[in-house]
Design a protein around this motif. Structure first.
Motif, PDB file in Angstrom:
ATOM      1  N   ALA A 270       0.832  -1.211   0.000  1.00  0.00           N
ATOM      2  CA  ALA A 270       0.000   0.000   0.000  1.00  0.00           C
ATOM      3  C   ALA A 270       0.862   1.255   0.000  1.00  0.00           C
ATOM      4  CB  ALA A 270      -0.936  -0.014   1.209  1.00  0.00           C
ATOM      5  N   GLU A 271       2.000   1.207   0.687  1.00  0.00           N
ATOM      6  CA  GLU A 271       2.897   2.368   0.730  1.00  0.00           C
ATOM      7  C   GLU A 271       3.388   2.744  -0.668  1.00  0.00           C
ATOM      8  OE1 GLU A 271       3.782   4.226   3.271  1.00  0.00           O
ATOM      9  OE2 GLU A 271       2.837   3.091   4.908  1.00  0.00           O
ATOM     10  N   LYS A 272       3.484   1.755  -1.553  1.00  0.00           N
ATOM     11  CA  LYS A 272       3.965   2.019  -2.906  1.00  0.00           C
ATOM     12  C   LYS A 272       2.990   2.874  -3.707  1.00  0.00           C
ATOM     13  CE  LYS A 272       7.511  -0.521  -1.957  1.00  0.00           C
ATOM     14  NZ  LYS A 272       8.838   0.118  -1.686  1.00  0.00           N
ATOM     15  N   ALA A 273       1.748   2.990  -3.229  1.00  0.00           N
ATOM     16  CA  ALA A 273       0.767   3.818  -3.926  1.00  0.00           C
ATOM     17  C   ALA A 273       1.140   5.296  -3.879  1.00  0.00           C
ATOM     18  CB  ALA A 273      -0.629   3.602  -3.319  1.00  0.00           C
ATOM     19  N   ARG A 274       2.019   5.664  -2.965  1.00  0.00           N
ATOM     20  CA  ARG A 274       2.498   7.058  -2.921  1.00  0.00           C
ATOM     21  C   ARG A 274       3.152   7.427  -4.249  1.00  0.00           C
ATOM     22  NH1 ARG A 274       2.542   8.700   2.501  1.00  0.00           N
ATOM     23  NH2 ARG A 274       2.600   6.987   4.018  1.00  0.00           N
ATOM     24  N   ASP A 275       3.815   6.444  -4.864  1.00  0.00           N
ATOM     25  CA  ASP A 275       4.492   6.707  -6.141  1.00  0.00           C
ATOM     26  C   ASP A 275       3.493   6.992  -7.255  1.00  0.00           C
ATOM     27  OD1 ASP A 275       6.876   6.204  -4.831  1.00  0.00           O
ATOM     28  OD2 ASP A 275       6.949   4.095  -5.443  1.00  0.00           O
ATOM     29  N   LEU A 276       2.227   6.625  -7.057  1.00  0.00           N
ATOM     30  CA  LEU A 276       1.172   6.912  -8.032  1.00  0.00           C
ATOM     31  C   LEU A 276       0.473   8.225  -7.714  1.00  0.00           C
ATOM     32  CD1 LEU A 276      -0.487   3.352  -8.241  1.00  0.00           C
ATOM     33  CD2 LEU A 276       1.436   4.266  -9.574  1.00  0.00           C
ATOM     34  N   GLY A 277       0.932   8.915  -6.683  1.00  0.00           N
ATOM     35  CA  GLY A 277       0.303  10.165  -6.267  1.00  0.00           C
ATOM     36  C   GLY A 277      -0.908   9.961  -5.394  1.00  0.00           C
ATOM     37  N   ALA A 278      -1.060   8.762  -4.829  1.00  0.00           N
ATOM     38  CA  ALA A 278      -2.255   8.450  -4.040  1.00  0.00           C
ATOM     39  C   ALA A 278      -2.111   8.899  -2.594  1.00  0.00           C
ATOM     40  CB  ALA A 278      -2.547   6.959  -4.094  1.00  0.00           C
ATOM     41  N   ARG A 279      -3.226   9.339  -2.043  1.00  0.00           N
ATOM     42  CA  ARG A 279      -3.325   9.610  -0.610  1.00  0.00           C
ATOM     43  C   ARG A 279      -4.169   8.537   0.068  1.00  0.00           C
ATOM     44  NH1 ARG A 279      -6.537  14.865   1.157  1.00  0.00           N
ATOM     45  NH2 ARG A 279      -8.255  13.449   0.660  1.00  0.00           N
ATOM     46  N   ASP A 280      -5.170   8.030  -0.662  1.00  0.00           N
ATOM     47  CA  ASP A 280      -6.046   6.980  -0.147  1.00  0.00           C
ATOM     48  C   ASP A 280      -5.903   5.725  -0.999  1.00  0.00           C
ATOM     49  OD1 ASP A 280      -7.110   8.704   1.778  1.00  0.00           O
ATOM     50  OD2 ASP A 280      -8.688   9.396   0.424  1.00  0.00           O
ATOM     51  N   VAL A 281      -5.906   4.565  -0.353  1.00  0.00           N
ATOM     52  CA  VAL A 281      -5.849   3.285  -1.052  1.00  0.00           C
ATOM     53  C   VAL A 281      -7.088   2.479  -0.676  1.00  0.00           C
ATOM     54  CG1 VAL A 281      -4.487   1.221  -1.532  1.00  0.00           C
ATOM     55  CG2 VAL A 281      -3.343   3.350  -0.875  1.00  0.00           C
ATOM     56  N   LEU A 282      -7.745   1.912  -1.678  1.00  0.00           N
ATOM     57  CA  LEU A 282      -8.963   1.131  -1.468  1.00  0.00           C
ATOM     58  C   LEU A 282      -8.719  -0.348  -1.753  1.00  0.00           C
ATOM     59  CD1 LEU A 282     -11.448   3.467  -3.355  1.00  0.00           C
ATOM     60  CD2 LEU A 282     -11.359   3.142  -0.896  1.00  0.00           C
ATOM     61  N   THR A 283      -9.474  -1.185  -1.064  1.00  0.00           N
ATOM     62  CA  THR A 283      -9.518  -2.613  -1.364  1.00  0.00           C
ATOM     63  C   THR A 283     -10.890  -3.127  -0.973  1.00  0.00           C
ATOM     64  OG1 THR A 283      -8.255  -4.680  -1.193  1.00  0.00           O
ATOM     65  CG2 THR A 283      -8.677  -3.505   0.856  1.00  0.00           C
ATOM     66  N   PHE A 284     -11.298  -4.268  -1.516  1.00  0.00           N
ATOM     67  CA  PHE A 284     -12.638  -4.799  -1.250  1.00  0.00           C
ATOM     68  C   PHE A 284     -12.551  -6.245  -0.775  1.00  0.00           C
ATOM     69  CE2 PHE A 284     -13.525  -1.097  -3.646  1.00  0.00           C
ATOM     70  CZ  PHE A 284     -14.815  -0.700  -3.321  1.00  0.00           C
ATOM     71  N   VAL A 285     -13.371  -6.557   0.249  1.00  0.00           N
ATOM     72  CA  VAL A 285     -13.376  -7.892   0.847  1.00  0.00           C
ATOM     73  C   VAL A 285     -14.815  -8.271   1.180  1.00  0.00           C
ATOM     74  CG1 VAL A 285     -12.575  -9.317   2.774  1.00  0.00           C
ATOM     75  CG2 VAL A 285     -11.094  -7.535   1.859  1.00  0.00           C
ATOM     76  N   GLY A 286     -15.197  -9.510   0.882  1.00  0.00           N
ATOM     77  CA  GLY A 286     -16.518  -9.991   1.233  1.00  0.00           C
ATOM     78  C   GLY A 286     -16.751  -9.945   2.733  1.00  0.00           C
ATOM     79  N   VAL A 287     -17.956  -9.588   3.151  1.00  0.00           N
ATOM     80  CA  VAL A 287     -18.233  -9.416   4.578  1.00  0.00           C
ATOM     81  C   VAL A 287     -18.086 -10.717   5.360  1.00  0.00           C
ATOM     82  CG1 VAL A 287     -19.756  -7.443   4.166  1.00  0.00           C
ATOM     83  CG2 VAL A 287     -20.722  -9.752   4.234  1.00  0.00           C
ATOM     84  N   GLU A 288     -18.184 -11.854   4.667  1.00  0.00           N
ATOM     85  CA  GLU A 288     -18.073 -13.138   5.354  1.00  0.00           C
ATOM     86  C   GLU A 288     -16.620 -13.594   5.512  1.00  0.00           C
ATOM     87  OE1 GLU A 288     -17.387 -13.965   1.218  1.00  0.00           O
ATOM     88  OE2 GLU A 288     -18.905 -12.727   2.215  1.00  0.00           O
ATOM     89  N   ASN A 289     -15.696 -12.901   4.854  1.00  0.00           N
ATOM     90  CA  ASN A 289     -14.290 -13.307   4.872  1.00  0.00           C
ATOM     91  C   ASN A 289     -13.585 -12.637   6.053  1.00  0.00           C
ATOM     92  OD1 ASN A 289     -11.674 -14.086   4.331  1.00  0.00           O
ATOM     93  ND2 ASN A 289     -11.776 -13.599   2.151  1.00  0.00           N
ATOM     94  N   ILE A 290     -13.852 -13.148   7.235  1.00  0.00           N
ATOM     95  CA  ILE A 290     -13.354 -12.522   8.456  1.00  0.00           C
ATOM     96  C   ILE A 290     -11.830 -12.513   8.509  1.00  0.00           C
ATOM     97  CG2 ILE A 290     -13.407 -12.569  10.973  1.00  0.00           C
ATOM     98  CD1 ILE A 290     -16.051 -11.805   9.632  1.00  0.00           C
ATOM     99  N   ALA A 291     -11.203 -13.596   8.077  1.00  0.00           N
ATOM    100  CA  ALA A 291      -9.737 -13.653   8.126  1.00  0.00           C
ATOM    101  C   ALA A 291      -9.115 -12.534   7.293  1.00  0.00           C
ATOM    102  CB  ALA A 291      -9.252 -15.018   7.644  1.00  0.00           C
TER     103      ALA A 291
END
Length: 249
Positions: free
Chosen positions: A183-204
């Motif tokens: 996620a830290e590498k997203a700084r090189d893309l000019g990002a301040r926020d990084v998003l990801t998506f996970v199913g609500v049932e995937n607790i791990a």
């Protein structure tokens, strides 16, 4: 900053593409015959016909203080190179059907040539985790490849997706440590926020994401009916964010 959503607080995207759907099914059928992943393919195709899937969009603010979690083995991250493929994405490895399919989907993403794949490696430089970073310059490609299940990224946003840990490396908390570093590498893309998506049932995975500094920010509902996909995004309020967290403070 969250992805752009209408003022009412929700956004629905209808994804049609009958021809593209047929092409995907044909490709899946070919791979099923070649790999022998009949049970896993049948399960996935069943979900394509009729299903509803709820996921959280999690966000990490790169300007917020965060301590990278420590895996059970020392790891570092670097870009994926061709020599890594036999070690982490070999589709013909002696693994179970589910993992073989997971490898296949990542190979398809690699062949598509979008995003920036990163790997976490152990002290022997053996890749033990892979994940892709996408920037807003790839919004059109991401929408086409993933069939519209991710919101459009703004100029200071990045998407982190395609996470995969081979079974032989699981149970070592590599995901949370590797994801945090990538996620830290997203700084090189000019990002301040990084998003990801996970199913609500995937607790791990939700726990791993929280350890990596990601907190729930969006609801995503995917509804499939006879090959028609509708995707709805809705931002979470403060109370909903706390309710959605799996690592309580």
């Amino acid at each position: 900053m969250l992805p752009r959503i209408d003022p009412e607080g929700a956004r629905t995207v209808d994804v049609q593409g009958i021809g593209a759907t047929a092409a995907r099914y044909a490709r899946a059928a070919r791979y099923t015959v070649e790999s022998g992943t009949y049970k896993d393919t049948a399960r996935r195709l069943g979900r394509r016909v009729s299903s509803t899937h709820h996921a959280y969009g999690l966000k990490r603010d790169l300007s917020a203080a965060h301590e990278t979690p420590v895996a059970k083995i020392p790891i570092s991250v670097r870009p994926l190179v061709e020599a890594d493929l036999p070690h982490i994405l070999d589709e013909h490895a002696e693994v179970d059907e589910a993992e073989r399919w997971e490898r296949h989907t990542r190979v398809r993403l690699l062949e598509r040539g979008i995003g920036r794949p990163w790997v976490a490696v152990d002290p022997d430089d053996d890749p033990c985790y892979v994940q892709w970073l996408f920037g807003p310059d790839e919004n059109a490609e991401v929408r086409e490849f993933f069939h519209g299940i991710f919101p459009e990224l703004g100029p200071e946003e990045a998407l982190l997706e395609g996470a995969f840990t081979p079974t032989r490396h699981q149970g070592r908390r590599i995901m949370s440590a590797g994801m945090s570093m990538i996620a830290e590498k997203a700084r090189d893309l000019g990002a301040r926020d990084v998003l990801t998506f996970v199913g609500v049932e995937n607790i791990a995975s939700l726990k791993g994401c929280e350890r990596a500094g990601f907190l729930p920010a969006l609801d995503r509902w995917e509804t499939r009916r006879l090959g028609h996909l509708s995707v709805r995004f809705r931002p979470l309020g403060p109370a909903e964010v706390e309710n959605a967290r799996v690592l309580k403070v």
